[in-house]
Scaffold this motif. Structure first.
Motif, mmCIF file in Angstrom:
data_model
loop_
_atom_site.group_PDB
_atom_site.id
_atom_site.type_symbol
_atom_site.label_atom_id
_atom_site.label_comp_id
_atom_site.label_asym_id
_atom_site.label_seq_id
_atom_site.Cartn_x
_atom_site.Cartn_y
_atom_site.Cartn_z
ATOM 1 N N MET A 1 0.821 -1.199 0.000
ATOM 2 C CA MET A 1 0.000 0.000 0.000
ATOM 3 C C MET A 1 0.864 1.263 0.000
ATOM 4 S SD MET A 1 -3.149 -0.127 -0.465
ATOM 5 C CE MET A 1 -4.035 1.351 -0.274
ATOM 6 N N THR A 2 2.017 1.203 0.651
ATOM 7 C CA THR A 2 2.870 2.386 0.747
ATOM 8 C C THR A 2 3.252 2.906 -0.633
ATOM 9 O OG1 THR A 2 3.721 1.737 2.905
ATOM 10 C CG2 THR A 2 5.067 3.261 1.639
ATOM 11 N N VAL A 3 3.613 2.003 -1.523
ATOM 12 C CA VAL A 3 4.002 2.426 -2.873
ATOM 13 C C VAL A 3 2.833 3.124 -3.564
ATOM 14 C CG1 VAL A 3 4.726 1.601 -5.156
ATOM 15 C CG2 VAL A 3 5.786 0.660 -3.104
ATOM 16 N N LEU A 4 1.637 2.571 -3.421
ATOM 17 C CA LEU A 4 0.462 3.188 -4.031
ATOM 18 C C LEU A 4 0.223 4.591 -3.471
ATOM 19 C CD1 LEU A 4 -2.013 3.063 -5.860
ATOM 20 C CD2 LEU A 4 -3.237 2.000 -3.955
ATOM 21 N N TRP A 5 0.321 4.746 -2.147
ATOM 22 C CA TRP A 5 0.127 6.076 -1.547
ATOM 23 C C TRP A 5 1.172 7.065 -2.065
ATOM 24 C CZ3 TRP A 5 -4.443 6.807 -0.219
ATOM 25 C CH2 TRP A 5 -5.184 5.914 0.557
ATOM 26 N N TYR A 6 2.419 6.600 -2.166
ATOM 27 C CA TYR A 6 3.471 7.482 -2.678
ATOM 28 C C TYR A 6 3.201 7.878 -4.129
ATOM 29 C CZ TYR A 6 6.824 7.330 1.204
ATOM 30 O OH TYR A 6 7.467 7.493 2.409
ATOM 31 N N LEU A 7 2.765 6.939 -4.949
ATOM 32 C CA LEU A 7 2.477 7.261 -6.350
ATOM 33 C C LEU A 7 1.299 8.222 -6.473
ATOM 34 C CD1 LEU A 7 3.030 3.760 -7.999
ATOM 35 C CD2 LEU A 7 4.541 5.765 -8.089
ATOM 36 N N LEU A 8 0.270 8.018 -5.673
ATOM 37 C CA LEU A 8 -0.868 8.950 -5.686
ATOM 38 C C LEU A 8 -0.445 10.337 -5.208
ATOM 39 C CD1 LEU A 8 -3.702 6.642 -4.307
ATOM 40 C CD2 LEU A 8 -3.494 7.553 -6.627
ATOM 41 N N ALA A 9 0.378 10.371 -4.173
ATOM 42 C CA ALA A 9 0.866 11.660 -3.661
ATOM 43 C C ALA A 9 1.679 12.380 -4.727
ATOM 44 C CB ALA A 9 1.708 11.445 -2.396
ATOM 45 N N ALA A 10 2.545 11.646 -5.397
ATOM 46 C CA ALA A 10 3.380 12.256 -6.433
ATOM 47 C C ALA A 10 2.529 12.806 -7.565
ATOM 48 C CB ALA A 10 4.392 11.247 -6.967
ATOM 49 N N GLY A 11 1.559 12.031 -8.005
ATOM 50 C CA GLY A 11 0.679 12.509 -9.071
ATOM 51 C C GLY A 11 -0.056 13.776 -8.686
ATOM 52 N N TRP A 45 -2.907 15.254 2.073
ATOM 53 C CA TRP A 45 -3.729 14.254 2.743
ATOM 54 C C TRP A 45 -3.230 12.845 2.436
ATOM 55 C CZ3 TRP A 45 -7.106 10.536 0.641
ATOM 56 C CH2 TRP A 45 -7.849 9.847 1.583
ATOM 57 N N VAL A 46 -2.960 12.567 1.157
ATOM 58 C CA VAL A 46 -2.525 11.233 0.752
ATOM 59 C C VAL A 46 -1.209 10.867 1.429
ATOM 60 C CG1 VAL A 46 -1.691 9.863 -1.214
ATOM 61 C CG2 VAL A 46 -3.791 11.188 -1.423
ATOM 62 N N LEU A 47 -0.308 11.820 1.552
ATOM 63 C CA LEU A 47 0.992 11.515 2.159
ATOM 64 C C LEU A 47 0.847 11.098 3.625
ATOM 65 C CD1 LEU A 47 3.866 11.281 1.182
ATOM 66 C CD2 LEU A 47 4.252 13.637 1.883
ATOM 67 N N THR A 48 -0.229 11.519 4.283
ATOM 68 C CA THR A 48 -0.430 11.093 5.674
ATOM 69 C C THR A 48 -0.817 9.615 5.767
ATOM 70 O OG1 THR A 48 -2.798 11.632 5.792
ATOM 71 C CG2 THR A 48 -1.234 13.400 6.325
ATOM 72 N N LYS A 49 -1.163 9.002 4.665
ATOM 73 C CA LYS A 49 -1.575 7.595 4.656
ATOM 74 C C LYS A 49 -0.385 6.634 4.595
ATOM 75 C CE LYS A 49 -5.852 8.605 4.729
ATOM 76 N NZ LYS A 49 -6.600 8.380 5.960
ATOM 77 N N VAL A 50 0.797 7.146 4.351
ATOM 78 C CA VAL A 50 2.000 6.311 4.262
ATOM 79 C C VAL A 50 2.329 5.741 5.631
ATOM 80 C CG1 VAL A 50 4.487 6.392 3.848
ATOM 81 C CG2 VAL A 50 2.922 7.545 2.284
ATOM 82 N N GLU A 51 2.631 4.443 5.637
ATOM 83 C CA GLU A 51 3.038 3.799 6.881
ATOM 84 C C GLU A 51 4.512 4.112 7.164
ATOM 85 O OE1 GLU A 51 1.303 2.105 9.148
ATOM 86 O OE2 GLU A 51 -0.507 2.502 7.970
ATOM 87 N N ALA A 52 4.743 4.940 8.149
ATOM 88 C CA ALA A 52 6.104 5.279 8.570
ATOM 89 C C ALA A 52 6.035 5.669 10.040
ATOM 90 C CB ALA A 52 6.668 6.428 7.737
ATOM 91 N N ASP A 53 7.143 5.493 10.738
ATOM 92 C CA ASP A 53 7.136 5.788 12.171
ATOM 93 C C ASP A 53 7.300 7.273 12.472
ATOM 94 O OD1 ASP A 53 9.755 5.939 11.342
ATOM 95 O OD2 ASP A 53 10.580 4.939 13.098
ATOM 96 N N ALA A 54 7.626 8.074 11.459
ATOM 97 C CA ALA A 54 7.794 9.515 11.662
ATOM 98 C C ALA A 54 7.507 10.240 10.345
ATOM 99 C CB ALA A 54 9.221 9.820 12.126
ATOM 100 N N ALA A 55 6.923 11.404 10.453
ATOM 101 C CA ALA A 55 6.573 12.190 9.266
ATOM 102 C C ALA A 55 7.813 12.509 8.438
ATOM 103 C CB ALA A 55 5.859 13.477 9.670
#
Length: 107
Positions: A1-11, A45-55
């Protein structure tokens, strides 16, 4: 899912920034700013959906994805072929993004 969120954010980010570019550099209507601002809000908003331990870590890893996506935009939207240095740079950035996002963390 992380890759998808990153691609959506980039677009979303690239489209939003391009709207401002079109207005200021390509002499398009200021109405381009409306979808541009919507896209930039969607990006945030989309970038907040990325699974990471810190922004900051999520944003740093996103940088590599953004660079590669920007070169895709260059090719597909602006019809300019990235050269080998663009592609080498994108690979280096994606490797770095992977290290940042997936590297083992000491506890």
């Amino acid at each position: 899912m992380t890759v998808l969120w990153y691609l959506l954010a980039a677009g979303a980010e690239i489209a939003g920034c391009f709207a401002f570019w079109a207005w200021l550099r390509l002499d398009r209507s200021p109405l381009w700013l409306i979808p541009g601002m919507v896209c930039l809000a969607l990006f945030a908003w989309v970038l907040t959906k990325v699974e990471a331990d810190a922004a900051g870590r999520a944003y740093a890893a996103y940088g590599g994805v953004y660079i590669a996506a920007s070169l895709m935009w260059l090719w597909l939207v602006e019809h300019r072929t990235p050269d080998r240095w663009d592609l080498i740079g994108a690979v280096v950035c994606l490797v770095g993004a992977g290290i940042i996002l997936l590297g083992p963390r000491g506890g």
